[in-house]
Scaffold this motif. Structure first.
Motif, PDB file in Angstrom:
ATOM      1  N   UNK A   1       8.849   9.456   5.619  1.00 60.97           N
ATOM      2  CA  UNK A   1       8.628   8.479   4.552  1.00 60.97           C
ATOM      3  C   UNK A   1       8.158   7.135   5.094  1.00 60.97           C
ATOM      4  N   UNK A   2       8.156   6.988   6.419  1.00 63.28           N
ATOM      5  CA  UNK A   2       7.789   5.702   7.000  1.00 63.28           C
ATOM      6  C   UNK A   2       8.971   4.776   7.159  1.00 63.28           C
ATOM      7  N   UNK A   3      10.174   5.315   7.078  1.00 63.59           N
ATOM      8  CA  UNK A   3      11.383   4.519   7.233  1.00 63.59           C
ATOM      9  C   UNK A   3      12.316   4.675   6.047  1.00 63.59           C
ATOM     10  N   UNK A   4      13.564   4.259   6.233  1.00 63.37           N
ATOM     11  CA  UNK A   4      14.584   4.448   5.213  1.00 63.37           C
ATOM     12  C   UNK A   4      14.287   3.623   3.954  1.00 63.37           C
TER      13      UNK A   4
ATOM     14  N   UNK B   1       0.818  -1.234   0.000  1.00 62.60           N
ATOM     15  CA  UNK B   1       0.000   0.000   0.000  1.00 62.60           C
ATOM     16  C   UNK B   1       0.843   1.272   0.000  1.00 62.60           C
ATOM     17  N   UNK B   2       2.085   1.173  -0.468  1.00 61.17           N
ATOM     18  CA  UNK B   2       2.939   2.357  -0.525  1.00 61.17           C
ATOM     19  C   UNK B   2       2.446   3.323  -1.598  1.00 61.17           C
ATOM     20  N   UNK B   3       2.249   4.572  -1.217  1.00 64.85           N
ATOM     21  CA  UNK B   3       1.832   5.612  -2.147  1.00 64.85           C
ATOM     22  C   UNK B   3       3.017   6.525  -2.453  1.00 64.85           C
ATOM     23  N   UNK B   4       3.030   7.067  -3.649  1.00 64.41           N
ATOM     24  CA  UNK B   4       4.129   7.950  -4.013  1.00 64.41           C
ATOM     25  C   UNK B   4       4.119   9.220  -3.165  1.00 64.41           C
ATOM     26  N   UNK B   5       2.930   9.701  -2.836  1.00 61.15           N
ATOM     27  CA  UNK B   5       2.798  10.915  -2.040  1.00 61.15           C
ATOM     28  C   UNK B   5       3.072  10.602  -0.568  1.00 61.15           C
ATOM     29  N   UNK B   6       3.800  11.491   0.102  1.00 62.17           N
ATOM     30  CA  UNK B   6       4.118  11.281   1.510  1.00 62.17           C
ATOM     31  C   UNK B   6       2.854  11.326   2.357  1.00 62.17           C
ATOM     32  N   UNK B   7       2.718  10.394   3.319  1.00 61.11           N
ATOM     33  CA  UNK B   7       1.568  10.450   4.226  1.00 61.11           C
ATOM     34  C   UNK B   7       1.737  11.588   5.229  1.00 61.11           C
ATOM     35  N   UNK B   8       0.630  12.070   5.751  1.00 58.07           N
ATOM     36  CA  UNK B   8       0.687  13.121   6.761  1.00 58.07           C
ATOM     37  C   UNK B   8       1.135  12.532   8.096  1.00 58.07           C
ATOM     38  N   UNK B   9       1.885  13.322   8.855  1.00 60.96           N
ATOM     39  CA  UNK B   9       2.263  12.906  10.207  1.00 60.96           C
ATOM     40  C   UNK B   9       1.033  13.036  11.098  1.00 60.96           C
ATOM     41  N   UNK B  10       0.697  11.956  11.777  1.00 66.72           N
ATOM     42  CA  UNK B  10      -0.487  11.956  12.631  1.00 66.72           C
ATOM     43  C   UNK B  10      -0.098  11.717  14.084  1.00 66.72           C
TER      44      UNK B  10
ATOM     45  N   UNK C   1      11.767   5.474   1.931  1.00 66.20           N
ATOM     46  CA  UNK C   1      12.446   6.663   1.369  1.00 66.20           C
ATOM     47  C   UNK C   1      13.213   6.287   0.101  1.00 66.20           C
ATOM     48  N   UNK C   2      13.926   5.160   0.163  1.00 67.89           N
ATOM     49  CA  UNK C   2      14.717   4.752  -1.004  1.00 67.89           C
ATOM     50  C   UNK C   2      13.817   4.409  -2.191  1.00 67.89           C
ATOM     51  N   UNK C   3      12.703   3.747  -1.929  1.00 68.55           N
ATOM     52  CA  UNK C   3      11.786   3.414  -3.035  1.00 68.55           C
ATOM     53  C   UNK C   3      11.236   4.682  -3.667  1.00 68.55           C
ATOM     54  N   UNK C   4      10.792   5.627  -2.851  1.00 63.20           N
ATOM     55  CA  UNK C   4      10.246   6.868  -3.419  1.00 63.20           C
ATOM     56  C   UNK C   4      11.317   7.636  -4.163  1.00 63.20           C
ATOM     57  N   UNK C   5      12.560   7.586  -3.670  1.00 67.75           N
ATOM     58  CA  UNK C   5      13.661   8.267  -4.350  1.00 67.75           C
ATOM     59  C   UNK C   5      13.916   7.645  -5.716  1.00 67.75           C
ATOM     60  N   UNK C   6      13.835   6.330  -5.784  1.00 67.07           N
ATOM     61  CA  UNK C   6      14.045   5.621  -7.049  1.00 67.07           C
ATOM     62  C   UNK C   6      12.897   5.912  -8.020  1.00 67.07           C
TER      63      UNK C   6
END
Length: 505
Positions: A493-496, A274-283, A499-504
């Motif tokens: 990003x929910x963890x490193x 369920x990873x989305x490209x857009x960053x989730x909001x901090x809750x 972060x790497x997946x979104x960066x790629x």
């Protein structure tokens, strides 16, 4: 004397003065001098607190040092020639880090003497240090467990965390390869090599360690003769060929790994579900329960043990349900490619002390019903309830090594924040929070049975103070231990890994 030994503090003295926990074994004065007789292979022996039951020259650290390895070989030679031996119930092993070590041990002629003392070459790479010591004989295990003995492992590696080397060696000491052999012969760590003999000659004369300890000149002479560049060139010239077993492995082709859904070793991890490209909001974290309430010096091995999988553990149940028998359970270290096993192994160290329980063991309280259960089972129950989880810990949470699963495991259990006095784990989407100086769970009156609200702001900054409140009216501030913008970026990003997946992308 031509040798130097760093004295190991008396185990018995530790037992006399310390409470159970990180720096003691909780033995009563009446139990300190316990001696238990047992039979092994038809002969009578004795075990007591401090008895050595595992002695391993292992690859983690100094098997790449020819001086200490040849020194151990020469010590073994002199010991055998003097008539000394190692009791057969002591599990001994030699696991070099390189084939070169075997080469020069063979060429120098010390292998037969190491073998005579039980230090056969059992393989290469991580073994006893990572928890792959293998089982002790049933008689030894029964004797230790029935009499609650604090028996010992002595190894030449760099890992001796609680519960890692073997479940039945509560005390584990790091030593040079020479001293591993010396303590194996002595049979106990409560031994003064300067005053106590390792054995006696046929005429009754005592044999001390100094009598068989090789001199520096002896070691250097053998090293100069047998450790030569040609050995390294010969061994490493074949490194890409590997063994016949390696060469005959069938490897899949293609750019994507073909996941085998039936594999219990390698499993497609859930981090990117369920990873989305857009960053989730901090809750903010609301109405969270405490999964574990821990004290000081909880190492990465307490959080994510690397050793053998206990037969009564959630991980064992998972593997048994997939048709495996206990002999095939293997270790957590060998199954770190399977998140289902590793999540079940999180906080599964048999020496973990959870304040909810008050004694060592991987158990906790499911607070809504006040039931005691395995930590994974409680986390699963909370997950079904939709309840967020946190951990209360003391000083030095996450000290040690093998940090990847010590960070990933709690995340998979549903832990969203850790409140610690000091901590060493970030990077997997868990909020690292630290009490203000001078404060801790005890001073704030936290029992762990409360429900917690943690007001994490959407624009959280490194080192920002955050308010924590509980359902019984307590309110206090903690420091968000995002020490840099990079730490904060990983968290957002929910963890490193995310972060790497979104960066790629």
């Amino acid at each position: 004397m031509n040798f130097h030994i760093t004295t190991l503090r008396s185990l018995v003295e530790l037992c006399r003065i310390c409470k159970v926990g990180f720096k003691g074994y909780g033995l009563t004065p009446a139990k300190v001098d316990t001696v238990v007789k047992f039979q092994f292979e038809g002969k009578d022996y004795k075990l007591k607190h401090g008895s050595v039951v595992i002695a391993a020259i292992t690859s983690c650290t100094n098997t790449s040092n020819p001086s200490v390895m040849l020194g151990a070989g020469l010590l073994a030679k002199k010991a055998v020639e003097a008539g000394l031996s190692v009791e057969p119930y002591i599990k001994t092993s030699l696991s070099p880090g390189s084939g070169v070590v075997t080469y020069y041990l063979e060429e120098s002629g010390v292998i037969p003497y190491l073998t005579k003392l039980g230090f056969d070459i059992v393989g290469y790479g991580c073994m006893t240090c990572i928890g792959n010591s293998g089982p002790l004989h049933d008689v030894i295990v029964e004797t230790i467990e029935k009499n609650e003995l604090v028996c010992c492992g002595v190894l030449s590696g760099n890992r001796n965390f609680e519960g890692r080397v073997h479940p039945n060696t509560r005390a584990n000491y790091l030593a040079s390869p020479l001293l591993v052999i010396a303590y194996a012969i002595a049979g106990t760590v409560n031994f003064d090599f300067e005053k106590e003999p390792l054995g006696h000659k046929p005429d009754g004369a005592p044999i001390y360690l100094q009598d068989i300890w090789p001199t520096r000149a002896e070691i250097q002479a053998v090293e100069q003769k047998y450790v030569i560049p040609a050995m390294f060139k010969e061994v490493y010239s074949k490194i890409e060929q590997g063994s016949s077993s390696w060469a005959n492995l069938v490897a899949p082709s293609g750019k994507l790994y073909p996941w085998d859904v039936d594999s219990t070793y390698i499993k497609n991890p859930p981090y990117f579900d369920n990873l989305q490209k857009k960053l989730p909001l901090i809750k903010p974290i609301t109405r969270a329960r405490v999964l574990v309430n821990l004290g000081d010096s909880v190492t990465t091995d307490h959080i994510s043990p690397a050793g053998s999988i206990a037969r009564n553990s959630p991980a064992a149940r998972y593997l048994a349900n997939r048709g495996l028998t206990p002999r095939d359970f293997n270790s957590y270290g060998s199954r770190r490619g399977n998140d289902a096993v590793m999540a079940r192994g999180t906080f599964a160290n048999i020496r973990l002390v959870n304040k909810f329980i008050g004694k060592a063991g991987p158990r906790t309280i499911y607070i809504p019903t006040n039931e005691e259960m395995d930590i994974f089972d409680a986390a699963e129950r909370y997950g079904e309830d939709g309840t967020s989880l946190i951990a209360l810990v003391g000083k030095e949470y996450g000290s040690g090594s093998s940090r990847d699963w010590a960070a990933k495991g709690p995340y998979l259990l549903g832990i969203r924040a850790v409140i610690a006095e000091t901590s060493n784990l970030v990077g997997m989407g868990i909020v690292p929070l630290q009490y203000l100086p001078g404060e801790d769970a005890e001073s704030l009156g936290l029992t762990g049975y409360e429900q917690y609200d943690i007001a994490i702001p959407e624009n959280c900054q490194p080192g920002e103070k955050i308010t924590v409140s509980t359902d019984d009216g307590k309110k206090f501030e903690v420091i968000a231990r995002f020490d840099t913008e990079v730490d904060l970026t990983y968290f957002k990003h929910g963890g490193i890994l995310n972060y790497m997946i979104r960066t790629m992308l």
